[in-house]
Write a protein that holds these residues in place. Structure first.
Motif, PDB file in Angstrom:
ATOM      1  N   LYS A  71       0.812  -1.145  -0.044  1.00 61.34           N
ATOM      2  CA  LYS A  71      -0.165   0.071   0.034  1.00 61.34           C
ATOM      3  C   LYS A  71       0.908   1.298  -0.056  1.00 61.34           C
ATOM      4  CE  LYS A  71      -3.795   2.297   2.481  1.00 61.34           C
ATOM      5  NZ  LYS A  71      -4.375   2.175   3.805  1.00 61.34           N
TER       6      LYS A  71
ATOM      7  N   GLN B 171       2.572   1.704  -3.461  1.00 60.12           N
ATOM      8  CA  GLN B 171       1.513   2.133  -4.465  1.00 60.12           C
ATOM      9  C   GLN B 171       1.121   3.703  -4.363  1.00 60.12           C
ATOM     10  OE1 GLN B 171      -1.315  -0.882  -3.944  1.00 60.12           O
ATOM     11  NE2 GLN B 171      -0.224  -2.509  -5.227  1.00 60.12           N
ATOM     12  N   GLU B 172       0.876   3.817  -2.937  1.00 63.23           N
ATOM     13  CA  GLU B 172       0.416   5.379  -2.908  1.00 63.23           C
ATOM     14  C   GLU B 172       1.318   6.128  -2.929  1.00 63.23           C
ATOM     15  OE1 GLU B 172      -1.147   5.194   1.322  1.00 63.23           O
ATOM     16  OE2 GLU B 172      -2.891   4.673   0.698  1.00 63.23           O
ATOM     17  N   ASN B 173       2.815   5.957  -2.705  1.00 65.51           N
ATOM     18  CA  ASN B 173       3.847   6.607  -2.915  1.00 65.51           C
ATOM     19  C   ASN B 173       3.907   7.081  -4.455  1.00 65.51           C
ATOM     20  OD1 ASN B 173       4.720   7.422  -0.650  1.00 65.51           O
ATOM     21  ND2 ASN B 173       6.358   5.957  -0.343  1.00 65.51           N
ATOM     22  N   HIS B 174       3.923   5.845  -5.313  1.00 70.29           N
ATOM     23  CA  HIS B 174       3.747   6.206  -6.779  1.00 70.29           C
ATOM     24  C   HIS B 174       2.726   7.074  -7.286  1.00 70.29           C
ATOM     25  CE1 HIS B 174       4.722   5.044 -10.863  1.00 70.29           C
ATOM     26  NE2 HIS B 174       3.181   4.488 -11.027  1.00 70.29           N
ATOM     27  N   HIS B 175       1.450   6.942  -6.926  1.00 69.47           N
ATOM     28  CA  HIS B 175       0.529   7.777  -7.356  1.00 69.47           C
ATOM     29  C   HIS B 175       0.943   9.267  -6.853  1.00 69.47           C
ATOM     30  CE1 HIS B 175      -2.290   3.918  -7.235  1.00 69.47           C
ATOM     31  NE2 HIS B 175      -1.951   4.401  -8.390  1.00 69.47           N
ATOM     32  N   ARG B 176       1.416   9.429  -5.840  1.00 71.75           N
ATOM     33  CA  ARG B 176       1.733  10.799  -5.355  1.00 71.75           C
ATOM     34  C   ARG B 176       3.159  11.236  -6.073  1.00 71.75           C
ATOM     35  NH1 ARG B 176       2.813   9.355   0.574  1.00 71.75           N
ATOM     36  NH2 ARG B 176       3.266  11.672   0.669  1.00 71.75           N
ATOM     37  N   GLU B 177       3.702  10.442  -7.047  1.00 69.54           N
ATOM     38  CA  GLU B 177       5.026  10.669  -7.894  1.00 69.54           C
ATOM     39  C   GLU B 177       6.078  10.714  -6.707  1.00 69.54           C
ATOM     40  OE1 GLU B 177       4.479  14.188 -10.282  1.00 69.54           O
ATOM     41  OE2 GLU B 177       3.231  13.190 -11.578  1.00 69.54           O
TER      42      GLU B 177
ATOM     43  N   HIS C  74       8.805   7.853  -4.455  1.00 70.49           N
ATOM     44  CA  HIS C  74       9.580   6.723  -4.722  1.00 70.49           C
ATOM     45  C   HIS C  74       9.688   6.152  -3.222  1.00 70.49           C
ATOM     46  CE1 HIS C  74      11.062   3.133  -6.598  1.00 70.49           C
ATOM     47  NE2 HIS C  74      12.551   3.512  -6.502  1.00 70.49           N
TER      48      HIS C  74
ATOM     49  N   GLU D 204       6.044  -5.687  -6.897  1.00 65.53           N
ATOM     50  CA  GLU D 204       5.358  -4.323  -7.046  1.00 65.53           C
ATOM     51  C   GLU D 204       6.190  -3.582  -8.079  1.00 65.53           C
ATOM     52  OE1 GLU D 204       2.205  -3.614  -5.728  1.00 65.53           O
ATOM     53  OE2 GLU D 204       2.470  -5.694  -4.903  1.00 65.53           O
TER      54      GLU D 204
ATOM     55  N   ASP E  68       5.263  -1.427 -12.144  1.00 66.08           N
ATOM     56  CA  ASP E  68       4.428  -1.225 -13.417  1.00 66.08           C
ATOM     57  C   ASP E  68       5.373  -0.944 -14.875  1.00 66.08           C
ATOM     58  OD1 ASP E  68       5.715   1.280 -13.513  1.00 66.08           O
ATOM     59  OD2 ASP E  68       3.868   2.251 -12.578  1.00 66.08           O
TER      60      ASP E  68
ATOM     61  N   LEU F 224       8.215  -0.244  -7.907  1.00 67.83           N
ATOM     62  CA  LEU F 224       7.688   0.697  -7.088  1.00 67.83           C
ATOM     63  C   LEU F 224       8.478   1.056  -5.961  1.00 67.83           C
ATOM     64  CD1 LEU F 224       3.515   0.110  -7.496  1.00 67.83           C
ATOM     65  CD2 LEU F 224       5.340   1.158  -8.770  1.00 67.83           C
TER      66      LEU F 224
END
Length: 303
Positions: free
Chosen positions: A139, A142-148, A150, A176, A178, A183
């Protein structure tokens, strides 16, 4: 210690050495004697003392590349005292200026479950067992990735990890990813045997995108290293003769941690002798009292 060795051998110390070595406060009095503002040779990895030798700069650059390009894992190895932790601290200082969320595990000799929970807690994610830790870390990534941002995990002294289950759980974390990369990036730091331990697990070894090994410094690097630390400490003039530096390099075999120890004791002794500079004879006395034999020189035959 230098004073202990003198006492055991019933050798009279130079005038004033006992009083200066009696306490930490008195020991650092050599700062004013040598015109320094702070201790130059402490074995503490302060980023401002980071010496950018060619290989230390290369190690930092490769580690930075692994993080910015979102590689799965990076491996940094080197003998004890070669500056691995110093490189890590310099990297952590750099990452503080980047869009990075960091967990730094300084002693990872834990079970797989405990290690995952420790990493999870450092990311302020709730967990109470291995499964919840795995979910929490996924989690976070993934959340860090969505917030740009790492996600980076540093595993220092990683040669103490000897449980294959730990490596397997860490490998699974790297699932994890993409189309743009992983990620999460794992930074492994340890002694030379860590390379063999990782290579013995092919499915994990293949996830190590970049590797680097730190070697002891050569003579010229040692000389620049000593000058660099003195300058950062506020020094304004050379304090070690070339012959002294040559002897220090041979005795330390180019290992920064040992260089620091010898230089520190040499400055203390030099002050007690009211020396203007640290020469070869002063270094020889330190080596004799510390029982250090310069590299390439045989131990003296017992009398």
């Amino acid at each position: 210690m230098y004073i202990t060795a003198l006492a055991q051998r019933r050798i009279h110390p130079p005038p004033g050495l006992l009083q200066f070595a009696a306490s930490k406060d008195e020991a650092v009095m050599y700062l004013s004697y040598w015109g320094l503002q702070r201790p130059p040779f402490e074995n503490v990895g302060r980023p401002e003392f980071f010496f950018r030798s060619q290989q230390h700069e290369e190690a930092l650059a490769r580690m930075l590349y692994a993080v910015t390009q979102r590689k799965g894992a990076f491996l940094l190895t080197g003998d004890v005292g070669c500056g691995k932790s110093t490189v890590i601290r310099a990297m952590i200082a750099r990452m503080a200026e980047m869009r990075i969320d960091l967990a730094n595990v300084t002693y990872p000799k834990l079970s797989a479950s405990d290690l995952l929970q420790e990493i999870c807690h450092q990311f302020s994610s709730d967990c109470h067992d291995k499964l919840s830790a795995l979910r929490g870390l996924r989690k976070v990534a993934q959340e860090n990735h969505h917030r740009e941002r790492h996600t980076v995990v540093v595993l220092d002294e990683a040669q103490v990890i000897n449980d294959p289950e730990v490596y397997e759980e860490l490998r699974l974390l790297l699932n994890e990813q993409d189309e743009s990369g992983f990620l999460m990036t794992l930074l492994f730091v340890g002694q030379p045997e860590l390379r063999g331990m990782i290579d013995a697990i092919p499915q994990f070894s293949q996830r190590i995108g970049i590797r680097y090994h730190l070697h002891p410094m050569d003579f010229m690097e040692t000389a620049r290293y000593i000058v660099h630390r003195l300058k950062i400490a506020g020094g304004s003039r050379p304090l070690f003769t070339r012959s002294a530096v040559e002897l220090i390099h041979r005795a330390a075999n180019g290992i920064p941690r040992i260089i620091n120890n010898i230089c520190d004791l040499a400055l203390l002794l030099g002050m007690s002798l009211q020396a203007k500079v640290i020469d070869q004879d002063t270094v020889l006395r330190v080596l004799e009292e510390e029982g250090i034999v310069p590299h390439g020189q045989a131990n003296p035959a017992p009398s």
